[in-house]
Each structure stands twice: as C-alpha cells, then as structure tokens.
Design a protein around this motif. Sequence first.
Motif, mmCIF file in Angstrom:
data_model
loop_
_atom_site.group_PDB
_atom_site.id
_atom_site.type_symbol
_atom_site.label_atom_id
_atom_site.label_comp_id
_atom_site.label_asym_id
_atom_site.label_seq_id
_atom_site.Cartn_x
_atom_site.Cartn_y
_atom_site.Cartn_z
ATOM 1 N N THR A 111 35.959 27.678 42.501
ATOM 2 C CA THR A 111 37.337 27.396 42.107
ATOM 3 C C THR A 111 37.684 28.154 40.832
ATOM 4 O OG1 THR A 111 36.615 25.443 40.872
ATOM 5 C CG2 THR A 111 37.332 25.110 43.135
ATOM 6 N N THR A 112 38.938 28.561 40.741
ATOM 7 C CA THR A 112 39.410 29.244 39.549
ATOM 8 C C THR A 112 39.531 28.245 38.403
ATOM 9 O OG1 THR A 112 40.614 30.873 40.847
ATOM 10 C CG2 THR A 112 41.288 30.593 38.554
ATOM 11 N N ALA A 113 39.012 28.611 37.236
ATOM 12 C CA ALA A 113 39.069 27.729 36.072
ATOM 13 C C ALA A 113 39.935 28.390 34.997
ATOM 14 C CB ALA A 113 37.662 27.442 35.569
ATOM 15 N N GLU A 114 39.340 28.781 33.879
ATOM 16 C CA GLU A 114 40.128 29.382 32.807
ATOM 17 C C GLU A 114 40.554 30.799 33.173
ATOM 18 O OE1 GLU A 114 40.043 29.709 27.941
ATOM 19 O OE2 GLU A 114 38.145 29.741 29.027
ATOM 20 N N VAL A 115 41.841 31.071 33.033
ATOM 21 C CA VAL A 115 42.410 32.386 33.327
ATOM 22 C C VAL A 115 43.523 32.664 32.329
ATOM 23 C CG1 VAL A 115 43.558 33.867 35.016
ATOM 24 C CG2 VAL A 115 41.933 32.142 35.790
ATOM 25 N N PHE A 116 43.497 33.829 31.696
ATOM 26 C CA PHE A 116 44.611 34.175 30.814
ATOM 27 C C PHE A 116 44.616 35.669 30.525
ATOM 28 C CE2 PHE A 116 41.115 33.106 27.881
ATOM 29 C CZ PHE A 116 41.093 34.211 27.055
ATOM 30 N N VAL A 117 45.754 36.137 30.039
ATOM 31 C CA VAL A 117 45.904 37.479 29.509
ATOM 32 C C VAL A 117 46.340 37.320 28.067
ATOM 33 C CG1 VAL A 117 48.308 37.678 30.271
ATOM 34 C CG2 VAL A 117 46.953 39.760 29.850
ATOM 35 N N ALA A 118 45.886 38.219 27.175
ATOM 36 C CA ALA A 118 46.136 38.022 25.754
ATOM 37 C C ALA A 118 46.332 39.345 25.035
ATOM 38 C CB ALA A 118 44.980 37.257 25.117
ATOM 39 N N VAL A 119 46.966 39.247 23.878
ATOM 40 C CA VAL A 119 47.080 40.378 22.970
ATOM 41 C C VAL A 119 46.775 39.856 21.571
ATOM 42 C CG1 VAL A 119 49.565 40.052 22.647
ATOM 43 C CG2 VAL A 119 48.527 42.288 22.166
ATOM 44 N N ALA A 120 45.980 40.628 20.813
ATOM 45 C CA ALA A 120 45.546 40.189 19.494
ATOM 46 C C ALA A 120 45.704 41.318 18.486
ATOM 47 C CB ALA A 120 44.088 39.714 19.539
ATOM 48 N N GLY A 121 45.885 40.920 17.252
ATOM 49 C CA GLY A 121 46.017 41.874 16.151
ATOM 50 C C GLY A 121 45.945 41.128 14.840
ATOM 51 N N GLY A 122 46.448 41.775 13.780
ATOM 52 C CA GLY A 122 46.435 41.136 12.480
ATOM 53 C C GLY A 122 47.265 39.877 12.416
ATOM 54 N N PHE A 123 48.192 39.714 13.347
ATOM 55 C CA PHE A 123 49.060 38.533 13.394
ATOM 56 C C PHE A 123 48.376 37.322 14.011
ATOM 57 C CE2 PHE A 123 49.536 40.910 17.299
ATOM 58 C CZ PHE A 123 49.430 39.943 18.279
ATOM 59 N N GLY A 124 47.227 37.536 14.661
ATOM 60 C CA GLY A 124 46.548 36.476 15.385
ATOM 61 C C GLY A 124 46.389 36.860 16.845
ATOM 62 N N GLU A 125 46.495 35.880 17.742
ATOM 63 C CA GLU A 125 46.325 36.143 19.175
ATOM 64 C C GLU A 125 47.300 35.286 19.978
ATOM 65 O OE1 GLU A 125 42.748 36.536 22.505
ATOM 66 O OE2 GLU A 125 42.448 35.242 20.750
ATOM 67 N N ILE A 126 47.872 35.883 21.008
ATOM 68 C CA ILE A 126 48.762 35.170 21.929
ATOM 69 C C ILE A 126 48.127 35.207 23.318
ATOM 70 C CG2 ILE A 126 51.035 35.108 23.004
ATOM 71 C CD1 ILE A 126 52.128 36.503 20.518
#
Length: 351
Positions: A111-126
Amino acid sequence: MICRIGREITLVAIAALAAFGAQAQSSVTITGNVDAGYQSVKTDYGNATSASVRSVSNGTQNTNNVTFRLTEDLGGGLKASALYELDFDATGGYNFTSQNTGTTNTASAPTTAEVFVAVAGGFGEIKAGNANLPTFGAQAARSAFGTKIGGGYGDNAQLGTKVLRAQGATQYLTPAIAGFQGAVAYKPKTVAAAQSATAAEVVAAGDITDYSLTYVNGPLKAVVSNYKQTNTLKQTQFAVNYVLGKATLIAGMHNEKSDGTATAADKSGNNIGLKYALTANVTLLAQHTTLNDKLTANKDKKIDGIGAQYALSKRTNAYVRYVTETNDNNGTGATDKSKVTTTLVGLAHAF
C-alpha cells in the motif's frame, strides 16, 4: 586570431555546460525495512475467560517498506525532492492476529504510504502531498518503541488518537534557527456534495491544521505540537528526550478533546521511557504509559513494555519484547478485553 577566438568561444561553452550540469545534478535513493518475527498474545476478557494466539508477526519493530527518494539540485541554493513509500506485509500471506484488534488479518498487496513532492532552500522547505504530519513526529518522539508494540501508538491510543498523515495536505518547515525549527501543515475540508441552489454543502471531513515546534541542543530534544480537525478532534502533544551517557531518557504527555459537534474524545496521557546502550551491540528499552479517559465510561488504560535489541550488523538486529496492557471499565462481556499480554521475538533488516 580567428583560431584563438574560436578556442575562447569553445572554452566558454564548455564552462557553461559544466555549470549547467552541476546545477542539474540529481539522484535517486532506495531504502527500506524488512521486519518479521514470532509473537504470542494472551487476552483476558471481562467475563473471566482468556484466549491465546501464536502467530508470525509483521513489522513489530519497524514498518516494512520500500522508499524511493529523488533529489535534484536546482542551483541558487534550491533543491527539489520527492518521496514515495510503499508499505508491505513481510509475512508473505500468512494469517496473523492483531494485538490491537484481536482480529485475524491476511497479508494484502503493498500500500502507498508517505508520498510528497518538495522544494527546499534558505527559506525552509515546502511539501505537498501526503507527508507525515508534525504531530506524528511528536507522538513518535514520546516512545522508546517508536510507533510499534510497547509504546501505545495507534489503536492502543495511550499516546493519543493516532495522527499520521493527511492526503492532500501542504506543509511548511522553517529553517533551523538557534536550535528551533517550526512546522505547519494544512489540509482543506473534504466535501462530499458541493453547495447548490437547492441544497447546502455536505462536508465529509473537516479541515486539518497541525503545527509543531522542535528544539534541539546537544543531548536535549523537545517537541510540542497542536493538531485540530474541525468538528472532530483537538490534540496537544509534548515530548522530551535527553541523552545522559549511555542512556536516553524519554518523557511525554498529551491532552485531547472533541471539536465542535464531535463528542467522542476527552482524554489525557503521560509516559516515561528509557533506552540504554548496555554494550556496543545490545540496547535495552522500557516504557510505562497511562491514558486517563475523562468521559463517563472512564476506560483508562495502562501499558508497560520492556525489550532488547541485539545488533548483528549496522543494518540488521534481533529483538525481543514483553508488553502488558490493562484496560479499566472495558466491560464484562466475552469480547471485552481487560488485559493483553504480548511476547515477541523478531529480526529486522534495513537497506
């Protein structure tokens, strides 16, 4: 002169391509866990009867999974990433009995569990998708046994109603500043039927807000979190870990109430735990957790767990665990559990 200019243009082009290649570096990492063992569960019921079940256990120390991590350097201090976790049953189709529910389950497809796409930099991470929520981190930090048997996470609920992920949520993590890091997640409400000219909107599930603040300074780690799902649940968590020589001291507490029209929750709990590195290969674990049910039914719970891990290598360990769970005012029927005792031994491998 023309040849010299041509050589300079070629060198500039090569340098530009090299710089572009450095900025566009990417990688794919595959990790995971395989954990299986043997467990014996004895359940005492409210009508003075008992039953024992022996079975192959699935993931009683670690969640069995294969996880793909993708990262790409975008340049300028930015990095893109994605994660896809696939959970599976290591029993290979063997029927096993859940300690928490007492029902027999058959291994199912991954089963699919944790899934995400992200972008990170000096501002933190989304992050966007189905990432682990901030409160999950606080619940896991409270337990010497993590989210597995002995710690009270999940159906046992000594660590509070299970909070893990929310599909379709967006999450922001601040950069770490002077040891502090914040996190906030939001998921819009789920609408079963949109509002029309003749009917009101039907909400299947309320919106979710979840935030936490983590502080790390040398041997000390502290986490506080606050979770709310509109018209369902409000939960506050606090966890602290302190490394003292070979020992890691663990403590935590929580409080939860129903929100809005919901009326099912009014509970609090606390716990203390210990991890102790007896030798380079042997780690001892212990935890005591209580749950105070403030509703009229007063179904208080208590769970005590002791265990040991033996590291066979950096990635493989054998483990044993003994756990007792007692339930007050749970009923006097043939299916009402008054006490559950679990003994288990297993082998876990990380790759």
